[in-house]
Design a protein around this motif. Sequence first.
Motif, PDB file in Angstrom:
ATOM      1  N   GLU A 126     -35.304  36.327   2.694  1.00  0.00           N
ATOM      2  CA  GLU A 126     -36.630  36.075   3.254  1.00  0.00           C
ATOM      3  C   GLU A 126     -36.824  36.887   4.534  1.00  0.00           C
ATOM      4  O   GLU A 126     -35.864  37.204   5.223  1.00  0.00           O
ATOM      5  CB  GLU A 126     -36.801  34.589   3.575  1.00  0.00           C
ATOM      6  N   THR A 127     -38.058  37.187   4.847  1.00  0.00           N
ATOM      7  CA  THR A 127     -38.378  37.911   6.071  1.00  0.00           C
ATOM      8  C   THR A 127     -39.208  37.020   6.979  1.00  0.00           C
ATOM      9  O   THR A 127     -40.385  36.798   6.710  1.00  0.00           O
ATOM     10  CB  THR A 127     -39.168  39.196   5.772  1.00  0.00           C
ATOM     11  N   ALA A 131     -39.575  47.101   7.654  1.00  0.00           N
ATOM     12  CA  ALA A 131     -41.027  46.924   7.691  1.00  0.00           C
ATOM     13  C   ALA A 131     -41.401  45.998   8.853  1.00  0.00           C
ATOM     14  O   ALA A 131     -40.548  45.619   9.639  1.00  0.00           O
ATOM     15  CB  ALA A 131     -41.504  46.353   6.373  1.00  0.00           C
ATOM     16  N   TRP A 140     -43.182  33.380   5.758  1.00  0.00           N
ATOM     17  CA  TRP A 140     -44.422  33.548   4.984  1.00  0.00           C
ATOM     18  C   TRP A 140     -44.828  32.295   4.227  1.00  0.00           C
ATOM     19  O   TRP A 140     -46.004  31.969   4.137  1.00  0.00           O
ATOM     20  CB  TRP A 140     -44.238  34.649   3.933  1.00  0.00           C
ATOM     21  N   TYR A 182     -35.007  48.037   5.239  1.00  0.00           N
ATOM     22  CA  TYR A 182     -35.209  46.717   5.805  1.00  0.00           C
ATOM     23  C   TYR A 182     -36.064  46.739   7.066  1.00  0.00           C
ATOM     24  O   TYR A 182     -36.070  45.811   7.826  1.00  0.00           O
ATOM     25  CB  TYR A 182     -33.872  46.055   6.111  1.00  0.00           C
ATOM     26  N   LEU A 187     -41.692  35.938   9.764  1.00  0.00           N
ATOM     27  CA  LEU A 187     -42.821  36.611  10.400  1.00  0.00           C
ATOM     28  C   LEU A 187     -42.745  36.548  11.910  1.00  0.00           C
ATOM     29  O   LEU A 187     -43.290  37.389  12.601  1.00  0.00           O
ATOM     30  CB  LEU A 187     -44.130  35.926  10.001  1.00  0.00           C
ATOM     31  N   GLY A 226     -35.392  42.565  10.185  1.00  0.00           N
ATOM     32  CA  GLY A 226     -36.059  43.540   9.335  1.00  0.00           C
ATOM     33  C   GLY A 226     -36.553  42.924   8.046  1.00  0.00           C
ATOM     34  O   GLY A 226     -36.196  41.803   7.681  1.00  0.00           O
ATOM     35  N   HIS A 227     -37.381  43.676   7.324  1.00  0.00           N
ATOM     36  CA  HIS A 227     -37.893  43.242   6.030  1.00  0.00           C
ATOM     37  C   HIS A 227     -36.726  43.055   5.064  1.00  0.00           C
ATOM     38  O   HIS A 227     -35.780  43.824   5.060  1.00  0.00           O
ATOM     39  CB  HIS A 227     -38.867  44.285   5.486  1.00  0.00           C
ATOM     40  N   GLY A 228     -36.767  42.022   4.264  1.00  0.00           N
ATOM     41  CA  GLY A 228     -35.685  41.751   3.334  1.00  0.00           C
ATOM     42  C   GLY A 228     -34.613  40.856   3.909  1.00  0.00           C
ATOM     43  O   GLY A 228     -33.625  40.559   3.260  1.00  0.00           O
ATOM     44  N   SER A 278     -41.620  43.362  11.274  1.00  0.00           N
ATOM     45  CA  SER A 278     -40.737  42.230  11.510  1.00  0.00           C
ATOM     46  C   SER A 278     -40.554  42.026  13.010  1.00  0.00           C
ATOM     47  O   SER A 278     -40.793  42.934  13.798  1.00  0.00           O
ATOM     48  CB  SER A 278     -39.385  42.464  10.845  1.00  0.00           C
TER      49      SER A 278
END
Length: 184
Positions: free
Chosen positions: A82-83, A43, A100, A41, A85, A59-61, A45
């Motif tokens: 959702e992630t 990536a 996103w 998780y 931005l 985090g991502h995810g 962020s």
Amino acid sequence: MTSVSCVTDTFCVGYRGDKMVRVFNGTSWGPNVDVLTDEQYGAFSPVSCATVTFCLVVGHGGLSAIFDGTKSLGEYFVPGGETPLTLSCPAVGLCLAGGWQGQTYTFNTGSGWKKQQTFGSSTGYVSVSCSSATFCVAASSSGRTAVYRGATWTMAPAPPTAGPVVSVSCDALNSALVTFSWVV
């Protein structure tokens, strides 16, 4: 670091882009601190701090964690995984985010994440800034903006010469400066 948030000149939190953060004390960066339980998780962020004892790392995810300056205090999931931005925490326990696909979110420590309005799939919010718990502006890469006034997000008219947005910053007077980028 993929994201940094400072609340004083001696306290900044940098998110490494994996599951760890580091704290800057005004002179040097401290050791890595695990804040998310699952490295997948981590990536690109955001992180945002309201005080030296309240930061939110996303985090991502959609996995997010509260960081109190020394350790993680609990994890929360963004609806649908959702992630966001971009993230801004104007007060302890309150954060606002943009995603996103034009989604807007609020985070409250009492109730976790709540998906707010979605303003079209072409409206990816790249920057959000809050001057208080009742005034935030989110700006998209396409030049669209949304305003939060304490309860819900609403679309704002685009500036007449809108281009790709780089960032938005709100001040204490509830004004927003939106920075655009043009290709010449």
